[in-house]
Scaffold this active site. Structure first.
Site, PDB file in Angstrom:
ATOM      1  N   GLU A   1       8.659  16.205  15.584  1.00 36.04           N
ATOM      2  CA  GLU A   1       9.188  15.989  14.239  1.00 36.04           C
ATOM      3  C   GLU A   1       8.480  16.948  13.279  1.00 36.04           C
ATOM      4  OE1 GLU A   1       8.080  12.368  12.132  1.00 36.04           O
ATOM      5  OE2 GLU A   1      10.137  12.167  11.423  1.00 36.04           O
TER       6      GLU A   1
ATOM      7  N   LYS B   1       0.868  -1.184   0.000  1.00 32.31           N
ATOM      8  CA  LYS B   1       0.000   0.000   0.000  1.00 32.31           C
ATOM      9  C   LYS B   1       0.900   1.227   0.000  1.00 32.31           C
ATOM     10  CE  LYS B   1      -1.872   2.992   2.415  1.00 32.31           C
ATOM     11  NZ  LYS B   1      -1.776   4.312   1.771  1.00 32.31           N
TER      12      LYS B   1
END
Ligand code: NAD
Length: 504
Positions: free
Chosen positions: A407, A199
């Protein structure tokens, strides 16, 4: 479907040549299920958008639960048929080596697909291709060199320890290194004999679909490798909750990694390997050699791939006695790394992948300013039709600031100061993440003292992001638990079977 001339092994060297190649490109947009390209069962599509221009490249099949169910059934049947799972490893090797050769022959096209789809500079995309092909070859070459074991039992028995493939592996990958991350997952999984369902990210599906064509051409049997483009919360979730997927190999954010852990528990307790986010500390001690060179590496460590790198050296920890000088040198290095047209081989940075990521990065920059960090470079979007953010550098960052902890996944560097080795180690480890860390010093005692105490899956000493197919890649803490590359990743895609044989 007409394709770029695959006899062209050389890569173009100018913007005009790449633009001409891009103009001749055609896209496969359908899912690859069993051995055919098909629309999603629902008929739904989603747009693939070039973030450097805003242009819609194609409408791609948007798979969901129904497509996942079909692919899992097909994958299981293929596994049970045994054409691939029970094929002699030396033969699987040949097929995968052929696939690697086909990737090499089509590397310009594959690199272009990633550049157009997610905005990375074309030379960077070609570099990813080398990594993807190298991984495929390494894992292919490894598989017929794996031995089982005979346990040291008594003479009245023979105990064999066999390695067997797991069954159906679902690989869910991100968009920042589309083909490289794909290869790191599928190469060992296929080499070990599994059926694999890939995927790709909804932000970069095109190269994976072209890879499916090459896999078919290489001779990977029906149902052994399938590609389902679509969204995480639809087809990704369906694969993760499937009762008949044996292993989920994931690269992506820590938040989604946590969801997948729940899905595995809610379904069949499938094996789960997670490669998640990072906020990697890059430590510069005053005794390092050649500050100019180190500053160049420090800038590349964060601005490569627009900062959209899991191991970006996003926290730069600099010994206070050299900080002012060193930060000036990083600023100078960053000056030459401005974003440009991703198709231009001279561009060091390209476009940010999409509007959501672009807005998120700008939001982090705003927070950094509000929290009182000193903005030394960048900070403003340069976007017109495309999405561009220049190298952005904050100094005087502390470990209580959002900009220093979370992040950002964009071209934003946070610089911290420290006085002592102990402070550097404490700052470096003060993070939920543990993917990568780096340090620069000439003192071997210090290097080993610090290296051993850094909570990180990998430590770069006097370099940043060194690597080889033979060296595992992965993190600790909330950066995940999996290991890509090397023979260790091959082990993740097989299981041990103990066989007791009673002897007279
Ligand atoms: P993401 O977590 O948003 O998406 C990653 C993949 O997961 C995509 O294919 C997405 O469609 C899918 N997904 C999203 N929600 C899902 C759900 N509910 N169920 C199943 N699948 C779902 O991450 P991203 O934005 O694509 O990539 C950036 C992140 O990846 C960063 O955090 C980066 O650090 C990380 N990353 C880690 C490594 C590593 O090796 N550790 C490498 C590259 C990127």
């Amino acid at each position: 479907m007409s394709r770029i001339d695959s006899s062209n092994k050389h890569s173009p060297t100018s913007l005009a040549e790449w633009q001409a190649l891009a103009a001749s490109l055609e896209f496969e947009t359908r899912a690859y299920v069993e051995d055919a390209f098909v629309d999603a069962v629902s008929g739904e599509t989603f747009p693939a958008i070039n973030p450097a221009t805003g242009e819609t490249l194609a409408q791609v099949a948007s798979c969901d639960q129904a497509d996942a169910d079909k692919a899992v059934k097909v994958a299981r049947e293929a596994f049970e048929r045994g054409e691939w799972s029970r094929m002699a490893p030396a033969k699987r090797k040949q097929v995968l080596l052929k696939l690697a050769d086909l990737m090499e022959a089509n590397k310009n096209e594959l690199a272009l697909l990633d550049t157009l789809d997610m905005g990375k500079p074309i030379n960077s995309a070609l570099g990813d291709l080398s990594g993807a092909i190298g991984c495929m070859r390494y894992q292919a070459e490894s598989i017929d060199k794996q031995y089982g074991e005979v346990a040291p039992t008594g003479e009245d028995s023979l105990a064999l320890i066999l390695r067997e493939p797991l069954g159906v592996v679902a690989s869910i990958v991100p968009w920042n290194f589309p083909l490289m991350m794909t290869s790191w997952k599928i190469s060992p999984a296929l080499a070990a004999g599994n059926s694999v369902i890939l995927k790709p990210s909804e932000k970069s599906p095109l190269s994976a679909l072209r890879l499916a064509e090459l896999a078919r051409e290489a001779g990977i049997p029906r149902g052994v490798f399938q590609v389902l483009p679509g969204f995480g919360h639809t087809v990704g979730k369906a694969l993760a909750l499937s009762m008949d997927v044996d292993c989920l190999a994931f690269t992506g954010s820590t938040g989604v990694g946590k969801l997948l852990t729940q899905y595995a528990g809610q379904s069949n307790l499938k094996r789960l390997y997670l490669e998640c986010g990072g906020k990697s500390p890059h430590i510069v001690f005053a005794d390092c050699k050649d500050l100019d060179r180190v500053a160049q590496h420090a800038a590349e460590a964060i601005f490569h791939n627009q900062g959209e790198v899991c191991i970006a050296g996003s926290r730069l920890l600099v010994e206070d006695s050299i900080r002012a000088t060193f930060v000036d040198k990083v600023l100078a290095a960053a000056e030459s790394m401005q974003p440009g047209n991703p198709l231009d081989p001279d561009s060091f940075m390209g476009a940010i992948v999409d509007e959501a990521q672009h807005a998120g990065i700008l939001d982090y920059i705003r927070q950094g300013v509000e929290e009182g960090a000193t903005l030394r470079a960048g900070g403003e979007s340069q976007s017109g039709n495309g999405l561009f953010i220049p190298p952005t550098i904050f100094d005087d960052v502390t470990d209580t600031m959002v900009i220093g902890r979370e992040e950002v996944f964009g071209p934003v560097l946070s610089v911290f100061g420290f006085d002592t080795e102990e402070q550097a180690i404490a700052l470096a480890n003060d993070s939920d993440y543990g993917l990568a860390a780096g340090l620069w010093s000439q003192d071997i005692d210090r290097i080993m003292r610090v290296t051993r105490r850094l909570q990180s899956g990998q430590v770069f000493v006097n370099n940043w992001a060194g690597g080889d197919q033979s060296v595992p890649f992965g993190g600790v803490k909330q950066s995940g638990n999996g290991r890509d590359k090397s023979h260790h990743s091959l082990e993740e895609y097989s299981t041990l079977k103990s066989v007791w044989i009673a002897l007279e």
